[in-house]
Structure formats: C-alpha cells, structure tokens
Motif scaffolding. Structure first.
Motif, PDB file in Angstrom:
ATOM      1  N   GLY A 218      17.053   9.552   2.767  1.00 54.74           N
ATOM      2  CA  GLY A 218      17.820   9.870   1.569  1.00 54.74           C
ATOM      3  C   GLY A 218      17.922  11.369   1.339  1.00 54.74           C
ATOM      4  N   ASP A 219      18.735  11.746   0.369  1.00 55.92           N
ATOM      5  CA  ASP A 219      19.030  13.159   0.127  1.00 55.92           C
ATOM      6  C   ASP A 219      18.002  13.858  -0.756  1.00 55.92           C
ATOM      7  N   HIS A 220      17.167  13.088  -1.472  1.00 54.05           N
ATOM      8  CA  HIS A 220      16.283  13.692  -2.464  1.00 54.05           C
ATOM      9  C   HIS A 220      14.919  14.069  -1.874  1.00 54.05           C
ATOM     10  N   ASP A 221      14.203  14.896  -2.605  1.00 53.30           N
ATOM     11  CA  ASP A 221      12.897  15.372  -2.149  1.00 53.30           C
ATOM     12  C   ASP A 221      11.800  14.328  -2.340  1.00 53.30           C
ATOM     13  N   TYR A 222      12.044  13.354  -3.211  1.00 57.54           N
ATOM     14  CA  TYR A 222      11.043  12.339  -3.511  1.00 57.54           C
ATOM     15  C   TYR A 222      11.573  10.963  -3.121  1.00 57.54           C
TER      16      TYR A 222
ATOM     17  N   PHE B 124       2.402  15.122 -10.177  1.00 58.72           N
ATOM     18  CA  PHE B 124       2.111  15.348  -8.754  1.00 58.72           C
ATOM     19  C   PHE B 124       3.387  15.815  -8.040  1.00 58.72           C
ATOM     20  N   PRO B 125       3.883  17.005  -8.382  1.00 57.88           N
ATOM     21  CA  PRO B 125       5.192  17.440  -7.876  1.00 57.88           C
ATOM     22  C   PRO B 125       5.209  17.821  -6.397  1.00 57.88           C
ATOM     23  N   LEU B 126       4.044  17.989  -5.776  1.00 59.62           N
ATOM     24  CA  LEU B 126       4.005  18.407  -4.379  1.00 59.62           C
ATOM     25  C   LEU B 126       3.994  17.240  -3.408  1.00 59.62           C
TER      26      LEU B 126
ATOM     27  N   ASP C 286       3.475   7.436  -5.447  1.00 56.40           N
ATOM     28  CA  ASP C 286       2.432   6.527  -4.983  1.00 56.40           C
ATOM     29  C   ASP C 286       2.567   5.136  -5.603  1.00 56.40           C
ATOM     30  N   GLN C 287       2.510   4.105  -4.758  1.00 49.14           N
ATOM     31  CA  GLN C 287       2.671   2.726  -5.206  1.00 49.14           C
ATOM     32  C   GLN C 287       1.527   2.272  -6.106  1.00 49.14           C
ATOM     33  N   GLY C 288       0.298   2.653  -5.736  1.00 46.92           N
ATOM     34  CA  GLY C 288      -0.858   2.217  -6.514  1.00 46.92           C
ATOM     35  C   GLY C 288      -0.862   2.790  -7.914  1.00 46.92           C
ATOM     36  N   VAL C 289      -0.592   4.087  -8.030  1.00 48.75           N
ATOM     37  CA  VAL C 289      -0.536   4.712  -9.349  1.00 48.75           C
ATOM     38  C   VAL C 289       0.606   4.109 -10.157  1.00 48.75           C
TER      39      VAL C 289
ATOM     40  N   SER D 262      -4.715  14.547  -5.838  1.00 44.10           N
ATOM     41  CA  SER D 262      -3.603  13.843  -5.208  1.00 44.10           C
ATOM     42  C   SER D 262      -3.486  12.423  -5.740  1.00 44.10           C
ATOM     43  N   SER D 263      -2.260  11.976  -5.988  1.00 43.87           N
ATOM     44  CA  SER D 263      -2.067  10.589  -6.435  1.00 43.87           C
ATOM     45  C   SER D 263      -2.467   9.610  -5.336  1.00 43.87           C
ATOM     46  N   HIS D 264      -2.229   9.978  -4.069  1.00 45.82           N
ATOM     47  CA  HIS D 264      -2.631   9.113  -2.967  1.00 45.82           C
ATOM     48  C   HIS D 264      -4.152   9.000  -2.896  1.00 45.82           C
ATOM     49  N   LEU D 265      -4.849  10.083  -3.242  1.00 49.29           N
ATOM     50  CA  LEU D 265      -6.311  10.056  -3.240  1.00 49.29           C
ATOM     51  C   LEU D 265      -6.823   9.168  -4.373  1.00 49.29           C
ATOM     52  N   ILE D 266      -6.153   9.203  -5.531  1.00 50.78           N
ATOM     53  CA  ILE D 266      -6.519   8.307  -6.631  1.00 50.78           C
ATOM     54  C   ILE D 266      -6.421   6.853  -6.162  1.00 50.78           C
ATOM     55  N   HIS D 267      -5.342   6.536  -5.479  1.00 51.98           N
ATOM     56  CA  HIS D 267      -5.116   5.180  -4.957  1.00 51.98           C
ATOM     57  C   HIS D 267      -6.227   4.797  -3.979  1.00 51.98           C
ATOM     58  N   ALA D 268      -6.530   5.707  -3.040  1.00 51.18           N
ATOM     59  CA  ALA D 268      -7.547   5.414  -2.026  1.00 51.18           C
ATOM     60  C   ALA D 268      -8.930   5.239  -2.656  1.00 51.18           C
ATOM     61  N   LYS D 269      -9.276   6.091  -3.625  1.00 51.98           N
ATOM     62  CA  LYS D 269     -10.596   6.006  -4.260  1.00 51.98           C
ATOM     63  C   LYS D 269     -10.702   4.759  -5.138  1.00 51.98           C
ATOM     64  N   ALA D 270      -9.568   4.330  -5.703  1.00 53.27           N
ATOM     65  CA  ALA D 270      -9.573   3.095  -6.487  1.00 53.27           C
ATOM     66  C   ALA D 270      -9.953   1.913  -5.608  1.00 53.27           C
ATOM     67  N   LYS D 271      -9.463   1.888  -4.377  1.00 48.28           N
ATOM     68  CA  LYS D 271      -9.802   0.800  -3.453  1.00 48.28           C
ATOM     69  C   LYS D 271     -11.294   0.815  -3.111  1.00 48.28           C
ATOM     70  N   VAL D 272     -11.828   2.020  -2.903  1.00 47.32           N
ATOM     71  CA  VAL D 272     -13.260   2.135  -2.596  1.00 47.32           C
ATOM     72  C   VAL D 272     -14.101   1.639  -3.773  1.00 47.32           C
ATOM     73  N   GLN D 273     -13.734   2.062  -4.991  1.00 49.75           N
ATOM     74  CA  GLN D 273     -14.494   1.671  -6.176  1.00 49.75           C
ATOM     75  C   GLN D 273     -14.369   0.168  -6.452  1.00 49.75           C
ATOM     76  N   TRP D 274     -13.178  -0.391  -6.184  1.00 46.90           N
ATOM     77  CA  TRP D 274     -12.972  -1.831  -6.381  1.00 46.90           C
ATOM     78  C   TRP D 274     -13.870  -2.634  -5.435  1.00 46.90           C
ATOM     79  N   GLU D 275     -13.942  -2.222  -4.197  1.00 50.77           N
ATOM     80  CA  GLU D 275     -14.816  -2.917  -3.246  1.00 50.77           C
ATOM     81  C   GLU D 275     -16.281  -2.803  -3.667  1.00 50.77           C
ATOM     82  N   HIS D 276     -16.642  -1.645  -4.242  1.00 50.74           N
ATOM     83  CA  HIS D 276     -18.017  -1.444  -4.685  1.00 50.74           C
ATOM     84  C   HIS D 276     -18.355  -2.332  -5.889  1.00 50.74           C
ATOM     85  N   SER D 277     -17.427  -2.410  -6.830  1.00 53.97           N
ATOM     86  CA  SER D 277     -17.695  -3.154  -8.068  1.00 53.97           C
ATOM     87  C   SER D 277     -17.390  -4.635  -7.960  1.00 53.97           C
ATOM     88  N   HIS D 278     -16.574  -5.020  -6.990  1.00 52.86           N
ATOM     89  CA  HIS D 278     -16.217  -6.430  -6.795  1.00 52.86           C
ATOM     90  C   HIS D 278     -16.392  -6.814  -5.327  1.00 52.86           C
TER      91      HIS D 278
END
Length: 293
Positions: free
Chosen positions: A151-155, A187-189, A194-197, A234-250
């Motif tokens: 696509g033509d856009h930056d995002y 997260f403009p950069l 991010d799908q998870g966020v 990073s929003s992607h890092l938030i997503h990745a850390k959420a998965k780690v914490q979810w596995e830890h807590s559940h």
C-alpha cells in the motif's frame, strides 16, 4: 452454454478477483493440454462493452501467453453489476483455498461502489474510511512485503477480523478510529499497528459498554498506552511480554488475546501509577502484575 470467447474481449476485474499467481500460470503453461482446458465462467453486463471473467483467470492468462486468441467460456447475461462479485464468492468460498477476509472485504467495497447498501457493504465502507482517513493500509502481511502490492501509506494493519469486530461494536466507525489513532500516535515509529494492542483496547472498550458505571475519560486510549510505553517502548514488545506474563499466570491455558491483552494493559497501567479505572473480567482473569507476580 459454453462457447469460445475472444480473449481480448475478456476483462479481469481485480477489485473482485484475487491477484494472479505467477507460479500457477507457469505450471499451467508447462503442463498445457488444450483437451483439458475446461470452460471459464464470465458475465456480460447489459450496457457494458467487456465480458467480466470471474473464474479461470489463470487459464485465460496462460492461454494468451501461449498465443491462443479464444478460450472456452460460459457467459451469463445479466443487468446486475454485482453479479461477478457474488459468483466469485460462491465459486471460491468453499473447497481447498477459501476466500480470505481481505477478499471478502474487497468484494463488499465493490458492491458498495456499485450501489448496494446492504449492511455488510456499508460497514465495509465505513471500516475502510477509518483506515483511509488515518493513512493506514488495511492489508495482509504477504501483500505488504510485495513491491507490487504494498500500500501507499507508512502504516498498515493486517487483521481484518479485528477491524470488523470494532465496526460490529460501533458501526459509526468511531471506536475503530480511536483505537487506530491511539496506537499510531503513541508508537509513531512502528510501521505495523500491533494486533495484540489493538484487540486489548477494543476489549476494554467493549467491557466498558457492558459494565455498570464504567465511564472511561476522553482520550483514555492514548493515556493508557503512554503509561504502558514508560515500561515497554514498543507496542510489539508489549504484545510479546503480555504472552509471557499470560503463560506465567495461567500455566497450561491457551492464548486468549482479548482477555489477556486487555488485562495486561490494565495492570501495566496500574503498575505505572495510572489512575484510569479500567474494567476487567473479574477474579481469575488477572495476569498477576497487580498482585506483584
């Protein structure tokens, strides 16, 4: 009834059709046998010059490259400008390679352009408008990585079904617009929204609409994400850390993106001293941050 049709009278409408697969055409050419070239399917719309091909585009392109000027084809005469779109879905939404959400979305936009105001098509147009207004391409990751299809856009955002969830929650498009804008602005950069966020913010908004006395302040999404960004840049890092914490807590539980991401964002906000009273799914759904785990 099948007849031979001049190839130069056939029109392949890529607003309806999927993009041609070059490898598929090469394979057809390598194994070409005119005796097993089954008829294609097309329609002639009253008042239009072209015959619209809605099935057998690869066979037709291969035949043209091999020097054939005609191809067998069954042509339907119709006044309905959306017939090719309907027929394409009926032929391709079953079997080995089903239509993707992107294919269905594109077809709904074609029908809207052709005058159909069925709710599905109106919702698709409203959904697309939010992306266009914010300068975000709605496309799958494979297309994004292609020089020809990018696509033509930056995002860009690749999860069509998540976007449709937001439109189902609020068919005015305001919720979808707010979620996309908050992620892009905080997260403009990052090229990818991010799908998870995204699904975490969506779920918090959905919960607020079903929880008594849960009134979220204006611009709460941006405020929430800015607090989370003080911990993870990073929003992607938030997503990745959420998965780690979810596995830890559940331990042993499968990934539940709406539940896990919304609760992770909420508890991360609380951890940073955030004051927004965000809704959640109740005891047993927390991911452990608020308990110091």
């Amino acid at each position: 009834e099948s007849t031979t049709v001049p190839i130069d009278e056939l029109y392949i409408d890529y607003e309806v059709q999927r993009d041609v697969l070059h490898k598929h055409i090469i394979n057809i050419i390598k194994n070409w046998d005119p005796r097993v070239c089954s008829p294609g399917s097309a329609c002639r719309i009253k008042g239009k010059k072209w015959i619209y091909l809605y099935d057998a585009q690869h066979r037709t392109v291969a035949a043209a490259l091999l020097g054939y000027s005609v191809i067998p084809c069954a042509v339907v005469e119709t006044e309905d400008p959306n017939f090719a779109s309907y027929a394409f879905e009926l032929l391709n939404d079953t079997g080995v390679k089903r239509l993707t959400p992107g294919d269905l979305h594109r077809n709904a936009l074609v029908r809207f352009k052709n005058g159909s105001r069925d709710k599905r098509n109106v919702d698709a147009k409203t959904m697309q408008d939010q992306f266009d207004q914010l300068g975000i391409d709605l496309q799958d990751k494979n297309s994004r990585q292609s020089d020809n299809l990018r696509g033509d856009h930056d995002y860009f955002f690749s999860h069509f079904k998540y976007a449709q969830k937001a439109i189902e929650l609020d068919d005015s498009g305001r919720v979808l617009h707010a979620v996309l804008e908050a992620i892009r602005s905080v997260f403009p950069l990052q090229e990818e929204i991010d799908q998870g966020v995204f699904i975490g913010l969506y779920e918090l908004q959905r919960l607020a609409g079903t929880t008594p006395n849960a009134k979220l302040p204006q611009d709460w999404m941006r405020t929430l994400l800015e607090s989370c960004k003080t911990v993870f840049k990073s929003s992607h890092l938030i997503h990745a850390k959420a998965k780690v914490q979810w596995e830890h807590s559940h331990p042993g539980a499968g990934w539940n993106a709406p539940l896990a991401m919304s609760n992770f964002l909420r508890e991360l906000h609380m951890h940073t001293g955030g004051k927004i009273n965000l809704p959640f799914h109740g005891a047993g759904s927390t991911v452990g941050i608020s308990e110091g785990n």
